[in-house]
Design an enzyme around this catalytic site. Structure first.
Site, short mmCIF file in Angstrom:
data_model
loop_
_atom_site.label_atom_id
_atom_site.label_comp_id
_atom_site.label_asym_id
_atom_site.label_seq_id
_atom_site.Cartn_x
_atom_site.Cartn_y
_atom_site.Cartn_z
N GLY A 122 -0.46 4.82 -0.92
CA GLY A 122 -1.59 5.36 -0.16
C GLY A 122 -1.17 6.52 0.74
N GLN A 123 -2.13 7.01 1.51
CA GLN A 123 -1.89 8.21 2.34
C GLN A 123 -0.72 8.03 3.30
OE1 GLN A 123 -4.78 9.08 5.37
NE2 GLN A 123 -4.26 11.25 5.48
N TYR A 126 -15.06 -2.33 8.37
CA TYR A 126 -13.65 -1.94 8.50
C TYR A 126 -13.16 -2.25 9.92
CZ TYR A 126 -9.78 1.49 8.88
OH TYR A 126 -8.57 2.14 9.08
N LYS A 136 -10.28 -4.72 11.46
CA LYS A 136 -9.16 -4.22 12.27
C LYS A 136 -9.02 -5.04 13.57
CE LYS A 136 -7.33 -1.20 9.58
NZ LYS A 136 -6.07 -1.53 8.92
N GLY A 192 0.83 -1.22 0.00
CA GLY A 192 0.00 0.00 0.00
C GLY A 192 0.86 1.25 0.00
N ASP A 240 -0.87 -7.14 -5.69
CA ASP A 240 -2.19 -7.26 -5.07
C ASP A 240 -1.95 -8.17 -3.87
OD1 ASP A 240 -4.70 -8.12 -4.25
OD2 ASP A 240 -5.51 -8.17 -6.28
C1 AKB Z 1 -10.90 6.02 8.43
O1 AKB Z 1 -11.52 7.07 8.71
O2 AKB Z 1 -11.41 5.01 7.92
C2 AKB Z 1 -9.45 5.95 8.82
C3 AKB Z 1 -9.27 5.46 10.22
C4 AKB Z 1 -9.52 6.35 11.35
O3 AKB Z 1 -8.91 4.34 10.40
N1 AKB Z 1 -8.85 7.24 8.66
#
Ligand code: AKB
Length: 320
Positions: free
Chosen positions: A11-12, A142, A146, A8, A53
Site C-alpha cells: 500500500g501507499q 473508517y 480508527k 499491507g 489476508d
Molecule cells: C484517508 O483520507 O482516508 C486517509 C487518512 C487521512 O486517514 N488518507
C-alpha cells in the site's frame, strides 16, 4: 526490533516503510505481507514476501512463528472513502485484522505499530490545535474503526502488556505507491494531473484545510516511535502528528510557482467533502514532540518541489 512483519506492505505507506525498514534492519529481516499473491511493486521482489489476508488469524500466526517476528507494523486497512462504500467489509478488515494482529502479538510477544488517522476525530472535536486528548466522535465508518483501534491497542497494552504504539496520520503525500481510496487523495492526484495535463478537477472545495505530511516524514515517524525507549511514553495510541496544513487553493498556488499554466476546477464530491469537513484543520502535536522528539522535515514548499521533481522523472515529462 530484529525481525519485522509489515502488513499491507504494497500500500501507499507500506511500500516506503518496508523499504526504509529493510535499509535499516537488513532486507532479510523485514517480512512484507499483502493481500495480493505477488504484487509487481519492489516490495515483493527478491525479499521475503508472503500473501496474507489479515482476517486469516492462523496464517498470520504461522508467518510470525516461522520468521520469529518480534515487531508488527500493521498497515492493512480500508481507507475512508472505500470504507463508506463497503462498511461491513471495512469493519471486518480494519477491526478483525487488528484483533488478529494483537492476539498474535500477545502470544508471540511482539510489539505492534498501529496507524490511526485524523479520521479518528469528528465534528465535535476542536478543529484548530486539536488536542492530543479530546472528543473523538467520528462520523465515518473508517473513523469509527480508527478510534476503536486506538482503544483496542491501549487495552492490549494495559491488560496484556503488549507494546502497542500508534500515530494519528494526517493526509499522506507520496510518489511511489498511490493512495487507495482516501479523502485526502486529492493532494497526491493533483501532482500527476499537473505534470501530465496541466489541469486538475478537485473533489474537495478550494477552502478545505486539512493536516498533511510528506511520506518520508511519515516513515521516519513510525520507525522513531517504535524505537524510542518505552519509559518515555505517556501516551501510546495514538499520537497526533502533523507537518503542514493547507487547502487545495494554497496547494495549487504552490504548484503554479513551477507550472504557471496549471489550472484547477472544482467538482465537489459530497461524500468526501462531508468527511473532510468533519476532520481537524490543524492538530496539536506537542505530545509527540515532547515524548519522543517528533519533528517534520518537509513543509509545503519543500514537499511540492520534491513531488514535482520525482513525478516528472517518473512520468518521463519535463517541468517548464
Ligand atoms: C484517508 O483520507 O482516508 C486517509 C487518512 C487521512 O486517514 N488518507
Amino acid at each position: 526490533m530484529n525481525k519485522i512483519l509489515v502488513t499491507g506492505a504494497s500500500g501507499q505507506v507500506g511500500v516506503e516503510l518496508a523499504q526504509a525498514l529493510r535499509d535499516k534492519y537488513g532486507a532479510g529481516n523485514v517480512i512484507a505481507t499483502g493481500y495480493n499473491s505477488r504484487p509487481a511493486s519492489e516490495v515483493a521482489q527478491n525479499y521475503p514476501y508472503c500473501r496474507l489476508d489479515v482476517r486469516d488469524a492462523p496464517a498470520l500466526n504461522q508467518i510470525v512463528e516461522h520468521y520469529q517476528c518480534d515487531t508488527i507494523f500493521h498497515l492493512a486497512s480500508l481507507l475512508s472513502v472505500v470504507a463508506e462504500t463497503k462498511p461491513l467489509e471495512a469493519w471486518d478488515i480494519n477491526m478483525n485484522g487488528l484483533i488478529n494482529v494483537l492476539e498474535t502479538a500477545r502470544t508471540h510477544n511482539c510489539a505492534v505499530f498501529f496507524p490511526s488517522s485524523i479520521g479518528a476525530f469528528g465534528p465535535e472535536t476542536p478543529s484548530f490545535n486539536t488536542p492530543q486528548d479530546t472528543i473523538q466522535r467520528p462520523k465515518s465508518l473508517y473513523g469509527i474503526t480508527k478510534v476503536s483501534g486506538e482503544l483496542l491497542c491501549d487495552y492490549y497494552f494495559h491488560h496484556y502488556g503488549v507494546d502497542t504504539r500508534g500515530l494519528r496520520y494526517p493526509g499522506l503525500i507520496s510518489n511511489k505507491a498511490l493512495p487507495g481510496g482516501g479523502t485526502t487523495d486529492y493532494a497526491v492526484d493533483i501532482f500527476y494531473a499537473a505534470v501530465k495535463n496541466r489541469h486538475y478537477d478537485c473533489f474537495l472545495r478550494a477552502d478545505t484545510q486539512l493536516d498533511m505530511m510528506y511520506m518520508p516524514d511519515a516513515v521516519t515517524a513510525a520507525i522513531t516511535l517504535m524505537e524510542v525507549d518505552s519509559a518515555k511514553l505517556k501516551h501510546r495510541n495514538a499520537f497526533n502528528i502533523t507537518a503542514m496544513s493547507f487547502t487545495p487553493e494554497q496547494l495549487t498556488a504552490e504548484i503554479q510557482k513551477y507550472l504557471s499554466d496549471f489550472t484547477v476546477s472544482y467538482r465537489i464530491d459530497p461524500v468526501r467533502q462531508a468527511i473532510a469537513d468533519s476532520w481537524p484543520r490543524h492538530m496539536d502535536d506537542s505530545a509527540a514532540r515532547a515524548e519522543w522528539g517528533w519533528e517534520a522535515k518537509y513543509d509545503m514548499a519543500t514537499m511540492v518541489k520534491d513531488m514535482l521533481e520525482q513525478i516528472t522523472v517518473k512520468l518521463n515529462k519535463k517541468l517548464r
